[in-house]
Design an enzyme around this catalytic site. Structure first.
Site, PDB file in Angstrom:
ATOM      1  N   HIS A 330       7.022  -4.859  -9.370  1.00  0.00           N
ATOM      2  CA  HIS A 330       5.931  -4.376  -8.529  1.00  0.00           C
ATOM      3  C   HIS A 330       5.046  -3.447  -9.352  1.00  0.00           C
ATOM      4  CE1 HIS A 330       3.872  -2.222  -5.235  1.00  0.00           C
ATOM      5  NE2 HIS A 330       4.047  -3.355  -4.582  1.00  0.00           N
ATOM      6  N   ASP A 389       8.742  -9.325  -1.019  1.00  0.00           N
ATOM      7  CA  ASP A 389       8.619 -10.778  -0.937  1.00  0.00           C
ATOM      8  C   ASP A 389       9.944 -11.489  -1.222  1.00  0.00           C
ATOM      9  OD1 ASP A 389       5.824 -10.909  -0.381  1.00  0.00           O
ATOM     10  OD2 ASP A 389       5.445 -10.377  -2.460  1.00  0.00           O
TER      11      ASP A 389
END
Length: 452
Positions: A330, A389
């Site tokens: 991320h 996700d």
């Protein structure tokens, strides 16, 4: 659409080549002119382009003036998102409460929440004319395009669409929060009916149901769901509702809003951004990657088989050849993504209830091995964790939600954050957002002779 003739197709190929040559810029120039490509510094930190009070995203802590990786934190209007989700389990409307919090800056009282939910319920209805003329006409295989079309067409059904006063935009925003779940589910049913000849069953939302309950009710032929299923989906909606002003779709909303355009155009632009596989479509790529893992390593591969497969992915020899392990890493979070931590816990509970412990265990193994492999790569300068996700696609699959609705579910949730940021932009009357691009081409004299 009609295809080009063979002769014109050859000419078009020539134009494509010209376009590729014309558009190519020397990548060294980005470093020479210190261009913040992707609006990010060379160390990966986002360039500061605005201020917000809506949410805070943290992946580091500062110790003696030095940044150190830390467990990720996400705050909605100052409240830890884990607490927002946790408190939501004790009442019916966690997502609705989070939406109120994001829009108005404070947690609602019981009476305020009751009134807010009643307002949203009163705005849910889509007219039969809209469903027939907009949703049922030329349904798209990618439902995000269906969402865009529907949202843009709502402009024509609004008696005052261009008024960007705070009061009018709030009205429009609440309508979109209320209607987007219906728009998404109805678009899915239309797609299945016209492309696969499934039976077409369009059910209205129930005013006594929460957003999560209504999604499951409208999606399933029998309209039935368990309390756990509704709570898990509700938590997923809360976790996806907002993630700072700098994420691609929310920044898009700020940029478009700053031009003074209408609400429907701004939201359609955000949906367009969210559609991309680098943003909202990532959870679908995780699902596809795990399916490919099953195809090559069997239903229950051991850790060594998983490691060998992921190494092939990193070398670009497996899955889609991108060299990416989807759902890992991320831009901000380092040790952990707080949304992933919460959703993983819910996914574990759901896996136990659904008898899918083996599949959940495989995801755990992939997460662990992938983090280890990515950390061992020499160019990685910060810890790598799974992002939200990674488990959202598995969670939706266990809920029986079709993959076509994965990204639209993200939009249903994120409309709350987009709306809050659009209102914040309008309240503060910011300037039009217009970053600079440096010209690195060459000036030329236009030839006097006529081109033949």
């Amino acid at each position: 659409m009609m295809a080009l003739s063979e002769v014109l197709n050859e000419k078009f190929d020539e134009l494509v080549g010209n376009c590729m040559r014309s558009g190519a810029i020397d990548l060294n120039l980005y470093q020479e002119y210190d261009v913040k490509r992707g609006l990010r510094d060379s160390n990966g930190k986002g360039v500061l382009t605005g201020l917000t009070e809506i949410s805070d995203v943290n992946g580091f802590r500062v110790v003696n003036g030095v940044k150190e990786p830390a467990d990720g934190q996400l705050y909605y209007q100052g409240y830890d998102v884990k607490s927002v989700v946790g408190s939501g389990l004790k009442k019916r409307f966690a997502f609705e409460e989070a939406t109120y919090l994001l829009l108005f800056g404070s947690l609602p009282t019981k009476e305020q929440l009751k009134t807010f939910v009643e307002i949203l319920s009163s705005l849910q209805e889509l007219s039969g004319q809209f469903v027939r003329d907009v949703i049922m006409k030329a349904p798209s295989a990618n439902l995000m395009n269906g969402l865009q079309k529907s949202v843009l067409t709502l402009y024509s059904y609004d008696s005052n669409p261009d008024d960007i006063s705070v009061a009018n935009v709030l009205r429009q925003s609440l309508q979109l929060v209320a209607k987007l779940p219906l728009i998404a589910v109805y678009n899915y049913h239309a797609y299945r009916h016209f492309h696969f000849f499934d039976s077409l069953v369009i059910k209205p939302a129930k005013p006594e149901y929460s957003t999560a309950e209504n999604i499951l009710h409208m999606l399933r032929p029998d309209g039935q769901f368990t309390e756990l299923e509704a709570r898990v989906l509700d938590a997923a909606l809360v976790l996806h509702a907002e993630h700072g002003g700098g994420n691609n779709s929310t920044f898009t909303n700020h940029v478009v809003t700053s031009s003074g355009t209408d609400t429907y155009s701004a939201v359609a632009a955000s949906i367009a951004s969210l559609k991309g596989p680098r943003h909202g479509g990532a959870n679908l790529k995780v699902q596809q990657m795990i399916r490919d893992l099953h195809e090559h390593c069997g239903k229950t591969p051991d850790e060594e088989a998983v490691r060998a497969y992921l190494q092939k992915i990193l070398r670009g020899e497996a899955f889609d050849g991108s060299g990416l392990i989807y759902g890992m890493g991320h831009a901000v979070y380092t040790l952990s993504d707080p949304r992933e931590v919460v959703l993983k816990d819910f996914a574990g509970k759901l896996a136990k209830a659904k008898g899918m412990e083996e599949e959940f265990a495989l995801y755990n193994t992939v997460e662990k091995v992938a983090a280890d492999l990515l950390m061992s790569r020499s160019h990685v300068v910060k810890p790598v964790c799974a992002n939200v996700d990674f488990y959202s696609g598995l969670t939706y699959t266990m809920l029986g939600i079709p993959e076509e609705l994965f990204t639209p579910l993200f939009a249903i949730s994120r409309i709350s954050g987009w709306s809050a940021h659009r209102l914040e932009e309008l309240v503060n009357k910011g300037k039009i957002i217009r970053p600079a691009y440096k010209y690195v081409g060459h000036h030329r004299e236009y030839p006097n002779n006529e081109q033949e």
